[in-house]
Design an enzyme around this catalytic site. Structure first.
Site, short mmCIF file in Angstrom:
data_model
loop_
_atom_site.label_atom_id
_atom_site.label_comp_id
_atom_site.label_asym_id
_atom_site.label_seq_id
_atom_site.Cartn_x
_atom_site.Cartn_y
_atom_site.Cartn_z
N ASN A 9 53.39 -39.99 116.92
CA ASN A 9 52.79 -39.33 118.08
C ASN A 9 51.28 -39.34 117.92
OD1 ASN A 9 51.95 -37.63 120.10
ND2 ASN A 9 53.01 -35.81 119.34
N TRP A 10 50.62 -40.19 118.66
CA TRP A 10 49.16 -40.35 118.49
C TRP A 10 48.37 -39.22 119.17
CZ3 TRP A 10 48.44 -46.39 119.42
CH2 TRP A 10 49.19 -47.08 118.45
N LYS A 11 49.06 -38.40 119.94
CA LYS A 11 48.42 -37.28 120.64
C LYS A 11 47.20 -37.77 121.42
CE LYS A 11 50.45 -34.17 117.31
NZ LYS A 11 50.39 -32.93 116.55
N HIS A 95 56.74 -30.75 123.62
CA HIS A 95 56.01 -30.62 122.35
C HIS A 95 55.35 -29.25 122.30
CE1 HIS A 95 53.08 -31.31 119.19
NE2 HIS A 95 53.86 -32.29 118.80
N GLU A 97 52.52 -28.36 121.48
CA GLU A 97 51.17 -28.31 122.04
C GLU A 97 51.22 -28.20 123.56
OE1 GLU A 97 49.81 -31.77 119.92
OE2 GLU A 97 49.95 -30.61 118.07
N GLU A 167 60.12 -29.17 115.11
CA GLU A 167 58.74 -29.14 114.65
C GLU A 167 58.27 -27.70 114.54
OE1 GLU A 167 56.79 -33.20 115.68
OE2 GLU A 167 56.25 -31.74 117.20
N GLY A 173 49.93 -30.21 111.83
CA GLY A 173 48.50 -30.42 111.63
C GLY A 173 47.88 -29.50 110.60
N SER A 213 53.32 -32.24 109.50
CA SER A 213 52.67 -32.68 108.26
C SER A 213 53.53 -33.64 107.43
CB SER A 213 52.23 -31.47 107.42
OG SER A 213 51.29 -30.69 108.14
N GLY A 234 52.47 -36.95 113.31
CA GLY A 234 51.22 -36.87 114.05
C GLY A 234 50.10 -37.55 113.28
N GLY A 235 49.32 -36.74 112.55
CA GLY A 235 48.13 -37.22 111.85
C GLY A 235 48.34 -38.50 111.04
#
Ligand code: 13P
Length: 252
Positions: A9-11, A95, A97, A167, A173, A213, A234-235
């Protein structure tokens, strides 16, 4: 046997050029891997270009969100048909976010889910508790409510096309991963709810990803757990090298 599914997920990251470059690197590194279902979720603006790079590879393309209507006067929204049109097969829904910053409710996620299924997309539905909720001993109650709300009215036949992503918000993150035991405990619980709602067969085939993470260093331990069927990253998905390492967790 559930085939593992690992998503990147590149957000809200990467220009079109940057996204294309990462896709080219991924194509070289993991473009033909078949033992794991791999999906990347670039921002809307890069979907089409990334899709072109990934054509002919085993890597799937997905969007990070969508609206439930097919078209019309909904300024700023993107429909499932538009996602299909640019080559998406998958979509992330609910998600944390989106729940947190944009107040998405289980009811809205449920509408999006029904719309995604109608249009033929494969949805990844996210659930997960916040830190305070875990500390208060309410993690399972929160996740159960989210699941029941998001999956309301979905048929046992359709549900098999859905992936659940657990999640925990406190692990996203932050560098603080849930331990494999904590994740397994919740995944087992989620599967029990699915069993109650949709029956044994569905509970056995539906895949539950862990997100929060995930890194090359911890993927193997997470994946060794019975009910962890993949990861939503993610990251560590923003660099082709680390994402490829995660996808290749089974080779080391
Ligand atoms: P991080 O891997 O950066 O913690 O993000 C997880 C996530 O939100 C994936 O959807």
């Amino acid at each position: 046997m559930r085939k593992p599914i690992i998503g990147g997920n590149w957000k809200m990251n990467k220009t079109v050029d940057e996204a294309v470059r990462e896709a080219q690197d991924l194509k070289l590194e993991i473009g033909q891997i078949k033992s794991v279902e791999v999906v990347v979720f670039p921002p809307f603006t890069a979907l089409e270009s990334v899709g072109k790079v990934l054509r002919g590879t085993e890597i799937g393309l997905g969007a990070q969100n969508m609206f439930w209507e097919e078209k019309g006067a909904y300024t700023g929204e993107v429909s499932p048909l538009m996602l299909l049109d640019v080559g998406c097969r998958y979509v992330i829904l609910g998600h944390s976010e989106r729940r947190g910053y944009f107040n998405e409710s289980d009811e809205e996620i449920n509408k999006k889910l029904k719309s995604a299924l109608r249009s033929g997309l494969f949805p990844l539905v996210c659930v997960g508790e916040k830190l305070g909720e875990r500390k208060d001993g309410k993690a399972k109650q929160v996740v159960e409510n989210q699941l029941r709300g998001c999956l309301r009215g979905i048929s046992a036949q359709d549900i098999e096309r859905i992936v659940i992503a657990y999640e925990p918000v406190w692990a996203i993150g932050t560098g603080e991963t849930a331990t494999p035991e904590q994740a397994q405990d919740m995944h087992y619980f989620i599967r029990e709810i699915l069993r109650e709602l949709f029956g044994e067969k569905v509970a056995q085939v539906i895949r539950i990803q862990y997100g929060g993470s995930v890194k090359p260093e911890n993927i193997k331990d997470l994946m060794s757990k019975e009910d962890i069927d993949g990861a939503l990253v993610g990251g560590a998905s923003l660099k082709a090298k680390s994402f490829a390492q995660i996808v290749r967790y089974g080779e080391s």
